[in-house]
Design a protein around this motif. Sequence first.
Motif, short mmCIF file in Angstrom:
data_model
loop_
_atom_site.label_atom_id
_atom_site.label_comp_id
_atom_site.label_asym_id
_atom_site.label_seq_id
_atom_site.Cartn_x
_atom_site.Cartn_y
_atom_site.Cartn_z
N ALA A 94 -52.64 34.67 22.99
CA ALA A 94 -51.22 35.02 23.00
C ALA A 94 -50.47 34.12 23.97
O ALA A 94 -50.95 33.80 25.05
CB ALA A 94 -51.06 36.49 23.40
N HIS A 95 -49.28 33.70 23.58
CA HIS A 95 -48.44 32.89 24.45
C HIS A 95 -47.95 33.75 25.62
O HIS A 95 -47.58 34.91 25.44
CB HIS A 95 -47.25 32.34 23.68
N THR A 139 -48.05 36.97 18.35
CA THR A 139 -48.55 36.40 19.60
C THR A 139 -47.53 35.51 20.31
O THR A 139 -47.80 35.02 21.40
CB THR A 139 -49.81 35.57 19.34
N ALA A 140 -46.37 35.28 19.71
CA ALA A 140 -45.35 34.43 20.32
C ALA A 140 -43.98 34.84 19.81
O ALA A 140 -43.84 35.35 18.70
CB ALA A 140 -45.60 32.96 20.00
N TYR A 141 -42.97 34.63 20.64
CA TYR A 141 -41.59 34.82 20.17
C TYR A 141 -41.30 33.81 19.06
O TYR A 141 -41.63 32.62 19.18
CB TYR A 141 -40.60 34.62 21.32
N GLY A 142 -40.72 34.28 18.00
CA GLY A 142 -40.32 33.39 16.92
C GLY A 142 -41.45 32.94 16.02
O GLY A 142 -41.28 32.03 15.22
N GLY A 143 -42.63 33.57 16.15
CA GLY A 143 -43.74 33.17 15.30
C GLY A 143 -45.08 33.55 15.88
O GLY A 143 -45.21 34.54 16.58
N GLY A 144 -46.08 32.73 15.59
CA GLY A 144 -47.43 33.04 16.05
C GLY A 144 -48.15 33.92 15.05
O GLY A 144 -47.60 34.37 14.05
N SER A 167 -53.75 41.36 16.91
CA SER A 167 -54.94 42.03 16.42
C SER A 167 -55.82 42.40 17.60
O SER A 167 -55.58 41.97 18.74
CB SER A 167 -55.72 41.14 15.45
N ALA A 168 -56.85 43.20 17.36
CA ALA A 168 -57.73 43.66 18.43
C ALA A 168 -58.50 42.51 19.07
O ALA A 168 -59.01 42.65 20.19
CB ALA A 168 -58.71 44.71 17.91
N ASP A 169 -58.60 41.35 18.38
CA ASP A 169 -59.29 40.20 18.97
C ASP A 169 -58.32 39.14 19.48
O ASP A 169 -58.74 38.02 19.79
CB ASP A 169 -60.28 39.59 17.98
N THR A 170 -57.03 39.46 19.61
CA THR A 170 -56.10 38.54 20.27
C THR A 170 -56.53 38.37 21.72
O THR A 170 -56.89 39.34 22.41
CB THR A 170 -54.66 39.08 20.20
N ILE A 171 -56.50 37.14 22.20
CA ILE A 171 -56.95 36.81 23.56
C ILE A 171 -55.75 36.80 24.50
O ILE A 171 -54.71 36.22 24.18
CB ILE A 171 -57.67 35.46 23.58
N PRO A 176 -42.98 40.11 22.47
CA PRO A 176 -43.15 39.70 21.07
C PRO A 176 -44.22 40.49 20.34
O PRO A 176 -44.20 40.59 19.10
CB PRO A 176 -43.54 38.22 21.19
N GLY A 177 -45.17 41.06 21.09
CA GLY A 177 -46.23 41.82 20.45
C GLY A 177 -47.03 42.58 21.48
O GLY A 177 -46.89 42.37 22.69
N VAL A 178 -47.87 43.48 20.99
CA VAL A 178 -48.65 44.32 21.87
C VAL A 178 -49.91 44.79 21.14
O VAL A 178 -49.88 44.99 19.92
CB VAL A 178 -47.83 45.54 22.36
N VAL A 179 -51.00 44.94 21.88
CA VAL A 179 -52.20 45.60 21.37
C VAL A 179 -52.50 46.74 22.33
O VAL A 179 -52.58 46.54 23.54
CB VAL A 179 -53.40 44.64 21.28
N ALA A 180 -52.66 47.94 21.77
CA ALA A 180 -52.91 49.13 22.58
C ALA A 180 -54.13 49.86 22.04
O ALA A 180 -54.34 49.93 20.82
CB ALA A 180 -51.70 50.05 22.56
#
Length: 388
Positions: free
Chosen positions: A234-235, A44-49, A53-57, A24-28
């Motif tokens: 993130a889920h 951070t989740a499929y279908g939403g969230g 960002s760089a501070d996603t846990i 659903p997402g990625v931080v690189a």
Amino acid sequence: MLSTMRLRRLRDVLTGYIERGEVPGVVALVSRRGQTHVEAIGTTAYGGGRPMSADTIFRVSSMSKPVTAAATMMLVEECRIRLDDPVDPLLPELADRQVLRSMGAALHDTVPAFRPVTVRDLLTFTWGFGQLYAPPDAYPVLKAAWELDIGMAEPRPRAMPDQDEWLKRLGSLPLMAQPGEQWLYNTGSDVLGALLSRATGLSFADLLRERVFAPLGMGDTGFSVPPESLDRLAHGYWNEPAEPLDTQEEWTTVPPFFSGAGGLVSTVEDFFAFGRMLLRDQRLLSRPALELMMTDHLTPAQKVLPHWVPGEFATSGWGFGGKVTTRRHDLADTPGRYGWDGGLGTSWRVDPAEEMITILMTQRAWLSPEAPPILRDFWTLAYQAIED
């Protein structure tokens, strides 16, 4: 230098994984010699969230191991523990070990250990016990370990007992191999967390916070997520098609056991700070300690892995708490490159020769011990961006 044009290729390829629904997402993050590039794509989740960002846990799972190794080396430098001293005085539960005659032997079919377990054995995963790449009931010792909930699968810190009970349960089992005989994954880092706690009189969580996270500004790294930060977690997903890994709320309470092998949550920003420390941007450890930590310590015999992934160390070895590249096989295989991955979807490396840090965080768990395509592509894309 990093090529701006080639970094666009990195974004395009990673975006393709999101558009195909593989994550659903990625931080690189790719950083080299003072030039840093971050890509946060998807949600951070499929279908939403929330947008990534760089501070996603993220649940960084086995990326906890290099952190545990660094904390261990801090106490080694202070002479509070010594690399080749037995752990018995601090961990009497693991004294006077018995060792299975063979991996498939009954639990009582043992011989005495040739020598005590040392701190070095734990750091190099050669202390005689660990996870196996096998079904839970493949061997009597593995079946017993699974039944004792001592951490033989993906991180479930709230399913584990507290530290003293964990050590008691672990100490009730024989070793799978003689100390120093072979590399066995994972459990050594959990033992190190307990060892450091007893050596300092602090919980392992407090020790890491005071000695590593606070000095480096790693404010989002720990063994749980504060309720006010839960929307940044993130889920997690696993299996194919994707299924939820766990509930978000499972990570908001302090676990009974602080797993040095796989219990941390963190962010790209925080692990970037940890990587800069290993490249000597900040001096929590001396240069000799860092070099020792990022040196391959395995003998050829220890790299024979009958119960793990064939070829795991064909072009690499194991330092303290992380993998070390020993010869070039692919674009990213710079000799001396050090780091490790989290099986729940994360990866981190530092490359002293290139003065480079690479981090990829997703939330899709690996389906096998082999790195998933998105991670292998990321490593290629990071190194193809080198322009000089």
